[in-house]
Scaffold this active site. Structure first.
Site, PDB file in Angstrom:
ATOM      1  N   ASP A  61      16.285  13.067  13.610  1.00  0.00           N
ATOM      2  CA  ASP A  61      17.344  12.686  14.547  1.00  0.00           C
ATOM      3  C   ASP A  61      18.192  13.893  14.920  1.00  0.00           C
ATOM      4  O   ASP A  61      18.185  14.903  14.224  1.00  0.00           O
ATOM      5  CB  ASP A  61      18.217  11.552  13.983  1.00  0.00           C
ATOM      6  CG  ASP A  61      18.643  11.830  12.569  1.00  0.00           C
ATOM      7  OD1 ASP A  61      19.154  12.933  12.325  1.00  0.00           O
ATOM      8  OD2 ASP A  61      18.459  10.951  11.700  1.00  0.00           O
ATOM      9  N   ASP A  77      21.984  15.306  16.221  1.00  0.00           N
ATOM     10  CA  ASP A  77      23.417  15.085  16.422  1.00  0.00           C
ATOM     11  C   ASP A  77      23.931  16.161  17.358  1.00  0.00           C
ATOM     12  O   ASP A  77      23.464  17.301  17.320  1.00  0.00           O
ATOM     13  CB  ASP A  77      24.171  15.192  15.089  1.00  0.00           C
ATOM     14  CG  ASP A  77      23.736  14.109  14.114  1.00  0.00           C
ATOM     15  OD1 ASP A  77      23.461  12.990  14.578  1.00  0.00           O
ATOM     16  OD2 ASP A  77      23.657  14.396  12.908  1.00  0.00           O
ATOM     17  N   ASP A 116      29.312  20.525   5.048  1.00  0.00           N
ATOM     18  CA  ASP A 116      29.117  20.743   3.610  1.00  0.00           C
ATOM     19  C   ASP A 116      28.474  22.095   3.260  1.00  0.00           C
ATOM     20  O   ASP A 116      29.068  22.913   2.555  1.00  0.00           O
ATOM     21  CB  ASP A 116      28.360  19.565   2.969  1.00  0.00           C
ATOM     22  CG  ASP A 116      27.135  19.111   3.753  1.00  0.00           C
ATOM     23  OD1 ASP A 116      26.757  19.808   4.730  1.00  0.00           O
ATOM     24  OD2 ASP A 116      26.545  18.082   3.392  1.00  0.00           O
TER      25      ASP A 116
HETATM   26  P1  ATP Z   1      19.100  14.761   6.644  1.00  0.00           P
HETATM   27  O1  ATP Z   1      17.972  15.631   7.041  1.00  0.00           O
HETATM   28  O2  ATP Z   1      18.853  14.105   5.369  1.00  0.00           O
HETATM   29  O3  ATP Z   1      19.567  13.833   7.736  1.00  0.00           O
HETATM   30  P2  ATP Z   1      21.557  16.065   7.219  1.00  0.00           P
HETATM   31  O4  ATP Z   1      22.158  17.348   6.724  1.00  0.00           O
HETATM   32  O5  ATP Z   1      21.243  15.984   8.671  1.00  0.00           O
HETATM   33  O6  ATP Z   1      20.289  15.781   6.339  1.00  0.00           O
HETATM   34  P3  ATP Z   1      23.299  13.874   7.709  1.00  0.00           P
HETATM   35  O7  ATP Z   1      23.831  12.844   6.761  1.00  0.00           O
HETATM   36  O8  ATP Z   1      22.466  13.444   8.855  1.00  0.00           O
HETATM   37  O9  ATP Z   1      22.503  14.904   6.808  1.00  0.00           O
HETATM   38  O10 ATP Z   1      24.560  14.683   8.200  1.00  0.00           O
HETATM   39  C1  ATP Z   1      24.586  15.473   9.386  1.00  0.00           C
HETATM   40  C2  ATP Z   1      25.524  16.662   9.203  1.00  0.00           C
HETATM   41  O11 ATP Z   1      26.842  16.217   8.942  1.00  0.00           O
HETATM   42  C3  ATP Z   1      25.174  17.571   8.019  1.00  0.00           C
HETATM   43  O12 ATP Z   1      24.189  18.510   8.357  1.00  0.00           O
HETATM   44  C4  ATP Z   1      26.514  18.204   7.745  1.00  0.00           C
HETATM   45  O13 ATP Z   1      26.795  19.236   8.648  1.00  0.00           O
HETATM   46  C5  ATP Z   1      27.482  17.066   7.993  1.00  0.00           C
HETATM   47  N1  ATP Z   1      27.754  16.278   6.777  1.00  0.00           N
HETATM   48  C6  ATP Z   1      27.123  15.181   6.343  1.00  0.00           C
HETATM   49  N2  ATP Z   1      27.649  14.709   5.210  1.00  0.00           N
HETATM   50  C7  ATP Z   1      28.658  15.530   4.899  1.00  0.00           C
HETATM   51  C8  ATP Z   1      29.618  15.565   3.843  1.00  0.00           C
HETATM   52  N3  ATP Z   1      29.604  14.659   2.876  1.00  0.00           N
HETATM   53  N4  ATP Z   1      30.542  16.561   3.873  1.00  0.00           N
HETATM   54  C9  ATP Z   1      30.572  17.469   4.868  1.00  0.00           C
HETATM   55  N5  ATP Z   1      29.698  17.487   5.868  1.00  0.00           N
HETATM   56  C10 ATP Z   1      28.767  16.536   5.909  1.00  0.00           C
HETATM   57 MG    MG Z   2      20.591  14.212   9.758  1.00  0.00          MG
END
Ligand code: ATP
Ligand code: MG
Length: 448
Positions: free
Chosen positions: A73, A75, A152
């Site tokens: 996905d 963002d 994060d």
């Molecule tokens: P995945 O591949 O599992 O989706 P992801 O890093 O994209 O990993 P998401 O939960 O989709 O995880 O989150 C999107 C973005 O939002 C992360 O890459 C990060 O920049 C931010 N993010 C998500 N959770 C947190 C958190 N708990 N604290 C700070 N930033 C966060």
């Molecule tokens: Mg993600």
């Protein structure tokens, strides 16, 4: 009061003095293949930029693109407010009551658009911090630089502009990605206190991406693991589901244990893994799940949690049988006990919990191979999940393999062969009496 005190104690992540912000990388360095970017994400960023706003693909998608993977996905982050985003895209809607984000719809695909978020430490915003340091609310718009600082990990704070094909990096995420290091932005302890789920994310992402946790990022985790208790259970559940469905479930489970995080997640995982049969069962279940995920096959969360909690059900089942209870009634009670303690604590959503209990409840029926019962079991809506579960029980050594083999043959045979396969009803009279007595245990395998 508390806020101003915390403002003095907690320093927001600051870039090194003299570093020009952000570092910008061209295609020669980031090597992102534009074909791996969804059309919807491209249209969203282009649309916003045409309307005069800044817009970037952010987060996990940029990280995955730079690793040569196709993101699941996308963002988008922008300096447009949610209302302004709404005006640009006819097919969009604002969601979320606190921090509002916009879903922009293109056919079946949805792009999540977020306005740059600011620091929870800023004076003017709608923010609230608990005494432990946990952020309760941080609904503040901010600059792109602030938006990067509240993400994060450094590798999750990269911004990709598909129009100029530039990656913007505020926290040395690109070098970390190249070195395969997962590093938290800012002071690790502060960031974990702000949001303890980041500890689970550290473990999950390092297992999923095959990246090493930076020493300072890793060090405080065992000491702060207890903070997970404060996090609302549904959030833990969501993160845990991501962790077990990442395609690297076993590594993640072992890493959770190594860092002492499993107490906040699956309190009895330790106990289960310490019994040889339990360990084998969980291993097999997680290997199975990983295989399915990597083959892009669907995985059922209900089945997964049925596996993770099975050895607790089994222990309680044996306990009740030892006290003289009949097997089916004993299982019924065991299921209730485990559901009420573990499953509720884990905030397993109802739809999964119901299916999980059905899978467990079907198990004794696989041991009945006489009369009409096997035929009825084959017709059951959850026969397949029940059989897969039985197979794991056999493969882990809990039951003889012959039982699973019999069911496999029975399910694939024609009616005549099936009839021949049935076992004799050994004690019909006694059975009839028993059925009457245990009729209260019927809801065990509800016909949903
Ligand atoms: P995945 O591949 O599992 O989706 P992801 O890093 O994209 O990993 P998401 O939960 O989709 O995880 O989150 C999107 C973005 O939002 C992360 O890459 C990060 O920049 C931010 N993010 C998500 N959770 C947190 C958190 N708990 N604290 C700070 N930033 C966060
Ligand atoms: Mg993600």
């Amino acid at each position: 009061m508390i806020k101003s005190l915390l403002q003095r104690i907690l320093k927001p992540a600051k870039p090194k003095a003299g570093t020009p912000l952000p570092q910008k990388y061209s295609r020669r360095t980031h090597r992102i293949d534009p074909h791996k970017i969804s059309q919807a994400a491209l249209k969203t960023t282009e649309g916003l930029q045409r309307a005069g706003f800044r817009a970037f693909i952010v987060g996990g998608a940029v990280r995955d693109l730079m690793l040569g993977k196709t993101p699941k996905d996308f963002d988008v982050a922008t300096d447009a407010t949610p209302e302004q985003v709404r005006q640009v895209f006819r097919r969009s809607r604002i969601i979320g009551r606190r921090f509002r984000i916009v879903h922009v719809l293109f056919g079946a695909e949805t792009i999540e658009v977020t306005t740059f978020r600011g620091s929870h430490l800023s004076e003017d915003g709608d923010a609230q911090v608990a005494e432990s340091g946990r952020i309760l609310r941080d609904n503040v718009f901010g600059s792109q630089e602030e938006d990067a600082a509240r993400r994060d990990f450094t590798i999750n704070a990269l911004y990709y502009d598909p129009v100029s094909e530039e990656v913007w990096d505020y926290h040395q995420g690109v070098p970390d990605l190249q070195k395969r290091v997962l590093r938290i932005i800012g002071d690790p302890e502060t960031r974990y206190r702000e949001d303890p789920v980041r500890m689970l994310r550290a473990v999950r992402l390092s297992a999923k991406l095959g990246m090493k946790l930076d020493r300072a990022t890793e060090a405080p985790i065992p000491r702060l693991a207890g903070l997970l208790q404060e996090v609302p259970a549904p959030r833990i559940f969501d993160e845990m589901l991501k962790l077990f469905l990442s395609g690297h479930a076993m590594e993640s489970a072992l890493a959770l244990r190594k860092h002492g995080l499993h107490h906040g997640v699956l309190p009895l995982l330790d106990v289960v893994l310490e019994q040889p049969l339990g360990e084998r069962f969980v291993n097999l279940a997680l290997q199975n799940t990983d295989r399915r995920v990597l083959q892009d096959k669907p995985v059922s969360p209900a089945f997964l949690f049925a596996c993770l909690l099975w050895h607790e059900v089994l222990a309680a089942w044996q306990k009740y049988q030892a006290s003289g209870m009949r097997p089916v009634s004993a299982l019924h009670l065991a299921i209730r006990e485990v559901s009420e303690t573990q499953a509720d604590k884990l905030a397993i959503p109802r739809r999964y919990a119901v299916a999980m209990k059905e899978i467990w409840g079907l198990q004794p029926r696989f041991e009945q191979r006489a009369g009409q019962r096997p035929f009825r079991l084959l017709e059951h809506e959850r026969y397949r999940a029940g059989y897969d579960f039985l197979l794991l029980r056999c493969e882990s050594g809990e039951l003889p393999m012959e039982l699973a083999a019999w069911w496999d043959a029975f399910a694939h045979a024609d009616t005549e062969t099936r009839k021949r396969m049935l076992q004799p009803d050994s004690a019909p009279k006694k059975r009839r009496r028993r059925r009457k007595k245990t009729s209260t245990a019927q809801p065990l395998a509800p016909q949903a």
